[in-house]
Structure formats: C-alpha cells, structure tokens
Scaffold this motif. Structure first.
Motif: not given
Ligand code: SF4
Length: 363
Positions: A176-187, A197-198
C-alpha cells in the motif's frame, strides 16, 4: 538444516550455476551457495529463501518513523525485519540485522497469520517490512501483506528500491505504501559506498510514480562530505521535480556515525535546513527534515494558502487542519496522501513486542 521456501525469479546458466533475478546484483551461484544477501541461495537447482516465517524482532512505531508523513498520520505500525541485505552500505544503521550471517538473529517464528493477528490486536493500521530490505524476503512480505489485507491492515515497504523489474511489479501489487531510500545522486556514491547502482533505484521511483497507486515517500540520509553538496542536492531535487512531480514527499534525515563509517561527523541541523530550502526552491511541495528536533522542517504546509496544516515535532503530531476528505481546512487545496479522518494518537512511543504474546488465531 535451515528450512527454505521456493522463489520464482531465477534462471539456470549454461555453466551450471543459477542466477538470482530478484535484484540487479544478479548473483550467480553454484549448488549450495548463498547470494550476497545471504538469505537466498541455490538448493536443488533452484533459488530458495531461508528467512521465510522468521523475524529478527518486532516493534510498534509511529508511522512517521518509517518515515511516512502523508500515510495515515499519527497511526501505529508493526515493524519487523529478517536478516541480510542486498546492498552493503558502509553507513548502515541496522547493520546488526542486515549484515547478519547468523540465523540465530531470526529468533522469532512469525507466520503471516501470526503477524496479521498481532497487528490487529495491537491496534496497528499497518505492518512495515523494515530494518532490512524486503526485496530479499519478498515472498514472505507478500504473504504477510495478503493476510493483513484480509484483516484490514495495510502494508508498508521500507526499501532501497534496488530490485529487478519483474519481481518489482509483483511485489508492489501487494504493498500500500513505501518509503524508498535515495541514498545519493551519483553513481560513484552507490558504487563505492553501497555496492549498488543509482540508475536501478531511479527506475523504481519512476515505476512507483507512473505505474502504481502505491503511496510513496523518499528519504535521503545526508552524510557530511559524501552526498550533501549544493550541486548534488540541486540535481537530485530537480530530477524528482521533473520525473516524479512536486507532490512526492522528500525527507532529509540526519546521519550518525555507524558500522564502517565512524570517521564522519553527525549531520549538522543547518545542512538539513539548507537541503530542504533548496528542494522547496526547486518546486517540491512537501520536504521534511528528520532525526532532529525541527518543528518547522517536520511540519506540513498547504501549498495553496501556506498555512501549517499538520504540526509535527519529531514523531509527535500537534495542530491538525486537514478535513476528512484530505483537503486543507482553510483553502480546500487537496493534500496528496492517504488520510482517514482524524489523525491517530499513537505519539512518539516505541513499543518492543514479543510476537508470541500477541499471536492469536487469525479467525
Ligand atoms: S536478492 Fe540476494 S541472491 Fe538475489 S541477486 Fe540480490 S543479493 Fe543476490
């Protein structure tokens, strides 16, 4: 011998090994070997899961701790995890579970029926697959979600989003829901610090936004000197704005030194405030600071009339100005999310749970 459960995302290779297709790591294993996550391995020519029905612990938390600020605010969630992980983040804040090679970590037996019954009995609106990534125990998480749905309890995935397309589509049909970690914005960060891999994570975010109805929010843990530059935050928040739109909530949370990253300092609160201001300037409407006392940065504001509509301090809710249909009480602007009338009253309490004391017959 450890009990195992069948999985279906794998294929045989010409050299006799078997490749797991659950996540982009694509572990290629000989008979008897385990993958990097250690909880999936090859047995009888198939990839099997070794943590089905066993957990590393349970806790009732505020939903804001996942963090989800627009999903049944104020409600409580029964959190649990298993062992292992498909990433190898040097800053892991749950390393005792995620890096575990000991099945002893999985002390609690927990069938889907036991979990759903406990969540119901404890008054939780949802169950969260957290502490370690449910990607690696997806068969177990999906079965728990199905039984929970029969009891009116929702399911929340707390994940790094590092998953292959076919299992991802199946997995999110149950969530129903998620929290997604976007750990950084570089490969470079993903490769050197997480072993991932980003691009694969961005693909999951776009998939969730454009091909599902799953409510999701994004979390970025800001680590001094690693992913907190103006340039990176600017690029990341512009990408979110362009690809996902202004309504996906974004949480900037504070790092504390842990696991293999003890040489870094705690994130200064000013860094979180700077990142939040930049994200708002780039057009995102719901940007939060986390792991710090910051009533201004953790509250929700109406994008229409700018009034504060949900007051928060850490996980505690205060003033509430949202009508039962999810609109701002003052100007009527629709606030995206999953709201269910009045907010819950769980507060910031964290309640460890022994499942055996709460498991009752699901009927
Ligand atoms: S889920 Fe585990 S075994 Fe499968 S590819 Fe990913 S790390 Fe390897």
């Amino acid at each position: 011998m450890t009990e195992s459960h069948p999985t279906k995302y794998f294929h045989a290779l010409d050299d006799g090994r078997v490749q797991c297709d659950a996540c982009p790591r694509a572990c290629k294993m000989h008979e008897g070997q385990r993958g990097l996550c250690f909880v999936r391995g090859v047995e009888g020519g198939e990839v099997r899961l070794y943590t089905y029905g066993r957990s590393s612990g349970f806790c009732v938390d505020p939903i804001e701790k996942k963090p989800l600020n627009h999903f049944l605010p104020g409600s409580s969630v029964l959190s649990f995890g298993t062992a292992g992980c498909n990433l190898a983040c040097k800053f892991c804040q749950n390393w005792d579970m995620s890096k575990s090679r000991e099945m002893d970590t999985l002390a609690d037996r927990a069938t889907p029926e036991m979990l759903a019954a406990a969540a119901k009995r404890l008054g939780c609106s949802s169950v969260a697959y957290t502490y370690n990534d449910p990607v690696i125990f997806m068969e177990y998480a999906m079965d728990v979600a199905d039984v929970c749905h029969e009891h009116g309890v929702k399911s929340v995935a707390v994940t790094a989003g590092y998953m292959c397309a076919a299992p991802r589509a199946e997995f999110y049909r149950h969530m129903d829901a998620a929290n997604v970690d976007l750990k950084a914005f570089t490969e470079a960060f993903y490769r050197k610090i997480c072993g991932g891999e980003l691009a694969a994570v961005l693909e999951t975010l776009e998939y969730l936004r454009h091909e599902t109805n799953v409510w999701f929010e994004i979390t970025t843990l800001l680590i001094p000197g690693e992913n907190d530059s103006d340039g990176e935050i600017d690029q990341m928040t512009q990408w979110i704005m362009t690809k996902l739109g202004p309504d996906v909530p974004l949480h900037f949370t504070a790092f504390h030194p842990d696991w293999k990253m003890l040489d870094k300092s705690h994130t200064p609160p000013a860094t979180l405030t700077r990142a939040r201001a930049m994200a708002l300037r780039n057009g995102l409407r719901y940007v939060y600071t986390g792991n710090v006392h910051d009533p201004q940065g953790s509250s929700t504001y109406c994008p229409g009339c700018k009034a504060r509509i949900i007051e928060r301090d850490w996980y505690e809710l205060g003033e509430w100005k949202i009508a039962s249909d999810g609109a701002c009480e003052r100007c009527g602007t629709h606030i995206p999310g999953v709201f269910n009338g009045a907010p819950g009253r769980w507060g910031r309490m964290r309640l460890p749970v022994r499942l055996s004391q709460h498991a009752v017959d699901a009927a």
